[in-house]
Design a protein around this motif. Structure first.
Motif, PDB file in Angstrom:
ATOM      1  N   SER A  85       9.597 -68.647  83.327  1.00 11.48           N
ATOM      2  CA  SER A  85      10.267 -67.344  83.363  1.00 11.48           C
ATOM      3  C   SER A  85      10.443 -66.772  81.967  1.00 11.48           C
ATOM      4  N   LEU A  86       9.375 -66.769  81.209  1.00 13.61           N
ATOM      5  CA  LEU A  86       9.445 -66.338  79.821  1.00 13.61           C
ATOM      6  C   LEU A  86       9.806 -64.864  79.700  1.00 13.61           C
ATOM      7  N   LYS A  87      10.560 -64.561  78.655  1.00 12.11           N
ATOM      8  CA  LYS A  87      11.023 -63.218  78.364  1.00 12.11           C
ATOM      9  C   LYS A  87      10.504 -62.785  76.996  1.00 12.11           C
ATOM     10  N   PRO A  88      10.386 -61.479  76.754  1.00  8.33           N
ATOM     11  CA  PRO A  88       9.948 -61.021  75.429  1.00  8.33           C
ATOM     12  C   PRO A  88      10.800 -61.571  74.292  1.00  8.33           C
ATOM     13  N   GLU A  89      12.088 -61.771  74.519  1.00  6.82           N
ATOM     14  CA  GLU A  89      12.954 -62.298  73.475  1.00  6.82           C
ATOM     15  C   GLU A  89      12.695 -63.763  73.157  1.00  6.82           C
ATOM     16  N   ASP A  90      11.847 -64.430  73.939  1.00  3.84           N
ATOM     17  CA  ASP A  90      11.431 -65.789  73.624  1.00  3.84           C
ATOM     18  C   ASP A  90      10.328 -65.823  72.570  1.00  3.84           C
ATOM     19  N   THR A  91       9.795 -64.677  72.215  1.00  4.92           N
ATOM     20  CA  THR A  91       8.728 -64.606  71.227  1.00  4.92           C
ATOM     21  C   THR A  91       9.201 -65.171  69.893  1.00  4.92           C
ATOM     22  N   ALA A  92       8.478 -66.151  69.369  1.00  3.68           N
ATOM     23  CA  ALA A  92       8.852 -66.813  68.130  1.00  3.68           C
ATOM     24  C   ALA A  92       7.802 -67.855  67.790  1.00  3.68           C
ATOM     25  N   VAL A  93       7.917 -68.410  66.585  1.00  2.00           N
ATOM     26  CA  VAL A  93       7.182 -69.607  66.248  1.00  2.00           C
ATOM     27  C   VAL A  93       8.043 -70.795  66.639  1.00  2.00           C
ATOM     28  N   TYR A  94       7.487 -71.707  67.410  1.00  2.00           N
ATOM     29  CA  TYR A  94       8.213 -72.866  67.900  1.00  2.00           C
ATOM     30  C   TYR A  94       7.826 -74.097  67.088  1.00  2.00           C
ATOM     31  N   TYR A  95       8.841 -74.841  66.656  1.00  5.65           N
ATOM     32  CA  TYR A  95       8.643 -76.006  65.804  1.00  5.65           C
ATOM     33  C   TYR A  95       9.184 -77.264  66.468  1.00  5.65           C
ATOM     34  N   CYS A  96       8.406 -78.325  66.416  1.00  2.00           N
ATOM     35  CA  CYS A  96       8.872 -79.631  66.843  1.00  2.00           C
ATOM     36  C   CYS A  96       9.643 -80.285  65.703  1.00  2.00           C
ATOM     37  N   ASN A  97      10.700 -81.000  66.044  1.00  2.00           N
ATOM     38  CA  ASN A  97      11.564 -81.619  65.057  1.00  2.00           C
ATOM     39  C   ASN A  97      11.881 -83.051  65.464  1.00  2.00           C
ATOM     40  N   ALA A  98      11.930 -83.941  64.489  1.00  2.00           N
ATOM     41  CA  ALA A  98      12.293 -85.333  64.721  1.00  2.00           C
ATOM     42  C   ALA A  98      13.289 -85.772  63.661  1.00  2.00           C
ATOM     43  N   LYS A  99      14.326 -86.449  64.091  1.00  3.46           N
ATOM     44  CA  LYS A  99      15.366 -86.921  63.178  1.00  3.46           C
ATOM     45  C   LYS A  99      15.438 -88.436  63.201  1.00  3.46           C
ATOM     46  N   SER A 100      15.500 -89.018  62.018  1.00  3.33           N
ATOM     47  CA  SER A 100      15.671 -90.452  61.855  1.00  3.33           C
ATOM     48  C   SER A 100      16.601 -90.706  60.683  1.00  3.33           C
ATOM     49  N   GLY A 109       4.304 -75.720  63.551  1.00  2.00           N
ATOM     50  CA  GLY A 109       4.692 -74.576  64.347  1.00  2.00           C
ATOM     51  C   GLY A 109       3.560 -74.053  65.210  1.00  2.00           C
ATOM     52  N   THR A 110       3.921 -73.492  66.348  1.00  2.00           N
ATOM     53  CA  THR A 110       2.956 -72.860  67.236  1.00  2.00           C
ATOM     54  C   THR A 110       3.539 -71.543  67.733  1.00  2.00           C
ATOM     55  N   GLN A 111       2.730 -70.499  67.709  1.00  5.94           N
ATOM     56  CA  GLN A 111       3.194 -69.161  68.042  1.00  5.94           C
ATOM     57  C   GLN A 111       3.256 -68.964  69.550  1.00  5.94           C
ATOM     58  N   VAL A 112       4.383 -68.456  70.022  1.00  4.39           N
ATOM     59  CA  VAL A 112       4.550 -68.042  71.405  1.00  4.39           C
ATOM     60  C   VAL A 112       4.866 -66.554  71.409  1.00  4.39           C
ATOM     61  N   THR A 113       4.052 -65.785  72.107  1.00  6.26           N
ATOM     62  CA  THR A 113       4.256 -64.346  72.205  1.00  6.26           C
ATOM     63  C   THR A 113       4.340 -63.960  73.678  1.00  6.26           C
ATOM     64  N   VAL A 114       5.428 -63.295  74.042  1.00  4.02           N
ATOM     65  CA  VAL A 114       5.662 -62.877  75.417  1.00  4.02           C
ATOM     66  C   VAL A 114       5.670 -61.356  75.456  1.00  4.02           C
ATOM     67  N   SER A 115       4.777 -60.783  76.219  1.00  5.04           N
ATOM     68  CA  SER A 115       4.665 -59.339  76.325  1.00  5.04           C
ATOM     69  C   SER A 115       5.293 -58.843  77.619  1.00  5.04           C
ATOM     70  N   SER A 116       5.700 -57.572  77.611  1.00  2.00           N
ATOM     71  CA  SER A 116       6.306 -56.973  78.793  1.00  2.00           C
ATOM     72  C   SER A 116       5.252 -56.628  79.824  1.00  2.00           C
TER      73      SER A 116
END
Length: 116
Positions: A85-100, A109-116
């Protein structure tokens, strides 16, 4: 030394779905938490979802609750983010993160673009 590689981003219309993958170069048990962050243009990076390695408890930002699911596949050393149920406001670069205890690590990062 530690590498995180994201994949699965792309262009999708509102209401569509994507699944992001994060492949880690070491056992995810070396980390106490894995997560997904995103950064939209002109905004600070924000936490989207997090999963603890011990017990697998999860956290979601209010903006994605009920739509996104974080999961892991330990034998594959991979963490996923299923986005529905993606929305235009979800548009962003998404980054995976790991903490130790050694530090915090980020994917490219990977680009996610959601259009209307």
């Amino acid at each position: 030394q530690v590498q995180l590689v994201e994949s699965g981003g792309g262009l999708v219309q509102a209401g569509g779905s994507l699944r992001l993958s994060c492949a880690v170069s070491r056992s995810i048990f070396r980390f106490y938490a894995m997560g997904w962050y995103r950064q939209a243009p002109g905004k600070q990076r924000e936490l989207v979802a997090n999963i603890a390695t011990s017990g697998g408890s999860t956290y979601y930002a209010d903006s994605v609750k009920g739509r996104f699911t974080i999961s892991r596949d330990n034998p594959k050393n991979t963490v996923y983010l299923q986005m529905n149920s993606l929305k235009p406001e979800d548009t962003a670069v998404y980054y995976c993160n790991a903490k130790s205890t050694d530090g915090t690590y980020w994917g490219q990062g990977t680009q996610v673009t959601v259009s209307s």
